[in-house]
Design an enzyme around this catalytic site. Structure first.
Site, mmCIF file in Angstrom:
data_model
loop_
_atom_site.group_PDB
_atom_site.id
_atom_site.type_symbol
_atom_site.label_atom_id
_atom_site.label_comp_id
_atom_site.label_asym_id
_atom_site.label_seq_id
_atom_site.Cartn_x
_atom_site.Cartn_y
_atom_site.Cartn_z
ATOM 1 N N LEU A 167 -18.438 -1.377 -0.086
ATOM 2 C CA LEU A 167 -19.087 -0.352 -0.909
ATOM 3 C C LEU A 167 -18.826 -0.555 -2.390
ATOM 4 C CD1 LEU A 167 -18.330 2.846 1.221
ATOM 5 C CD2 LEU A 167 -20.192 1.195 1.441
ATOM 6 N N TYR A 205 0.840 -1.203 0.000
ATOM 7 C CA TYR A 205 0.000 0.000 0.000
ATOM 8 C C TYR A 205 0.877 1.256 0.000
ATOM 9 C CZ TYR A 205 -3.982 -2.999 1.300
ATOM 10 O OH TYR A 205 -4.956 -3.963 1.336
ATOM 11 N N SER A 229 -14.050 -4.143 0.751
ATOM 12 C CA SER A 229 -14.788 -3.392 -0.266
ATOM 13 C C SER A 229 -16.295 -3.575 -0.174
ATOM 14 C CB SER A 229 -14.306 -3.780 -1.672
ATOM 15 O OG SER A 229 -14.678 -2.797 -2.622
ATOM 16 N N LEU A 248 -21.488 1.682 -4.592
ATOM 17 C CA LEU A 248 -22.753 1.623 -3.866
ATOM 18 C C LEU A 248 -23.084 2.911 -3.122
ATOM 19 C CD1 LEU A 248 -22.425 -2.046 -2.610
ATOM 20 C CD2 LEU A 248 -23.973 -1.180 -4.370
#
Length: 417
Positions: A211, A58, A209, A216
């Site tokens: 969403l 990341y 995830s 969404l």
């Protein structure tokens, strides 16, 4: 906020997990800066949650450094999780789950995190090029050395998870207690095999995830792309892979799921974000749901979903297939087989059929089922409108359906060419 044990372990984790892929402004998708990330971490811990998840990949390692500094002084409150296995350099041994790479990756993560141990160390993805025995024996050595407390994996199939479980037993090595997998109203594959397999093996599911990458929230409905959104940030990266990811998030069929989440939210007096998170949390076998806010306000919106109890009527609507074309296929299957038992669940109360004046209600449809032989050729979905082509007898026809909150709402029929 309640806690649950993670798989067949004694480790207790919060239902909410803080994902930190959005921490950092260098490399990958640009996220939030360190001061905002620190505020997010502080607010998350202050709200009583404890599971924080990061990865060496990341933001090129910046996320781990930010997390390490943010939890300084509160380390004992945190169940700290990170992952390894993704590329860390151009060399052939700079990736994967070999003993060489995992050993180097763990040492680097511990330095960036500023800690002497990780509570949950996870394989970021399956490595078919490394014997699973090598990977598991290496990870077991980390546990025995006190550098790792528990082990997990991510982005695997049910078969791979099962292989790893039985291999660990054969080696008498430390088994995985968790698996990370994508799960949302637009990505339900994990419900079919992975989550049932994980539950049977005593592996806790930490899903990510909820969403759908922001789909969404409704912010991409109609193809709209706002400045600062994930799609906009992906496009700014300029790579073919990033553009492909962005385009995939704008598929017209996702408008339907976003609209459904919005409709349920309006009825319940809450937000689509809360509805999406609450739906993911209630799925059988899910231990924790990873949320990935970029701001403190987004954190609050996400956390609201953990306090939302969805009523059975809302659950039934959300559990419907995610693509309106699926509803239309079921409708035609009902015609083909002569089974009208599900017609009331498919058709909305205000159903109208403008193309067949004699068929206006579910009862009319049920009565006509056995009388018409429908042969379906193709079903195309574009948002809430579905077009189907086929034949009734020798007559080619085109049907245009409209859906409303997961149910068929109206139909027009045209004679085909």
């Amino acid at each position: 906020m309640g806690f649950a044990t993670l798989g067949a372990s004694g480790l207790r984790v919060s239902a909410a997990a803080l994902g930190t892929m959005n921490f950092g402004t260098t490399g990958g998708i640009r996220g939030c800066d360190e001061p905002e990330a620190a505020r997010i971490v502080g607010a998350f811990l202050d709200a009583g949650h404890n599971l924080i998840d990061t990865a060496d990949v990341y933001a090129g390692g910046e996320s781990e450094r930010i997390v390490g500094r943010a939890i300084r002084g509160r380390r004992e409150e945190v169940v700290l999780a990170t992952k390894a296995g993704m590329p860390q350099g151009p060399g052939p041994n700079d990736r994967g789950l070999s003993r060489r790479h995992l050993t180097r990756a763990l040492e680097a993560s511990l330095r960036r995190l500023g800690t002497d141990h990780v509570d949950l160390y996870q394989c970021h993805q399956w490595d078919a090029g490394t014997p699973v025995e090598e990977t598991l024996s290496t990870l077991d050595g980390f546990v025995r050395a006190g550098k790792v407390r528990y082990l997990g994996c991510s982005n695997v199939t049910a078969a791979q998870l099962t292989e790893a479980h039985w291999t660990a037993r054969a080696l008498r090595a430390t088994p995985f207690v968790s698996v990370q997998q994508e799960l949302s109203l637009i990505a339900r594959d994990a419900l079919t095999e992975l989550l049932p397999a994980a539950a049977r093996l005593g592996v806790g599911a930490v899903v990510w995830s909820p969403l759908g990458g922001g789909v969404l929230t409704g912010r991409y409905r109609g193809g709209t792309v706002e400045d600062g959104s994930r799609v906009a940030r992906l496009r700014d990266m300029g790579t073919a892979a990033a553009r492909g990811w962005a385009d995939a998030m704008l598929l017209p069929r996702y408008d339907w799921q976003a609209g459904l989440a919005a409709a349920v939210a309006t009825e319940l007096g809450t937000t689509p974000v809360a509805v999406a998170v609450a739906w993911a949390r209630r799925q059988r076998g899910v231990t924790s749901v990873i949320i990935g806010p970029r701001t403190v306000d987004q954190l609050a919106d996400n956390l609201a979903g953990f306090d939302l109890d969805l009523p059975p009527s809302a659950v039934a609507r959300l559990d419907e297939p995610g693509d309106p074309a699926d509803l239309v296929r079921r409708y035609f299957e009902m015609w083909r087989t002569g089974d009208a038992s599900t017609v009331d669940t498919l058709l909305a109360p205000g159903w109208t059929d403008h193309g067949h004046p004699s068929v206006r209600t579910p009862a009319d449809v049920a009565a006509a089922v056995r009388a018409i032989d429908v042969r379906l050729d193709m079903v195309l979905s574009d948002g809430a409108t579905v077009t189907a082509t086929g034949r009734v007898g020798d007559t080619p026809l085109v049907w245009v359906f409209r859906t409303d909150a997961g149910r068929l709402a109206s139909l027009r029929t045209y004679r085909g060419l």
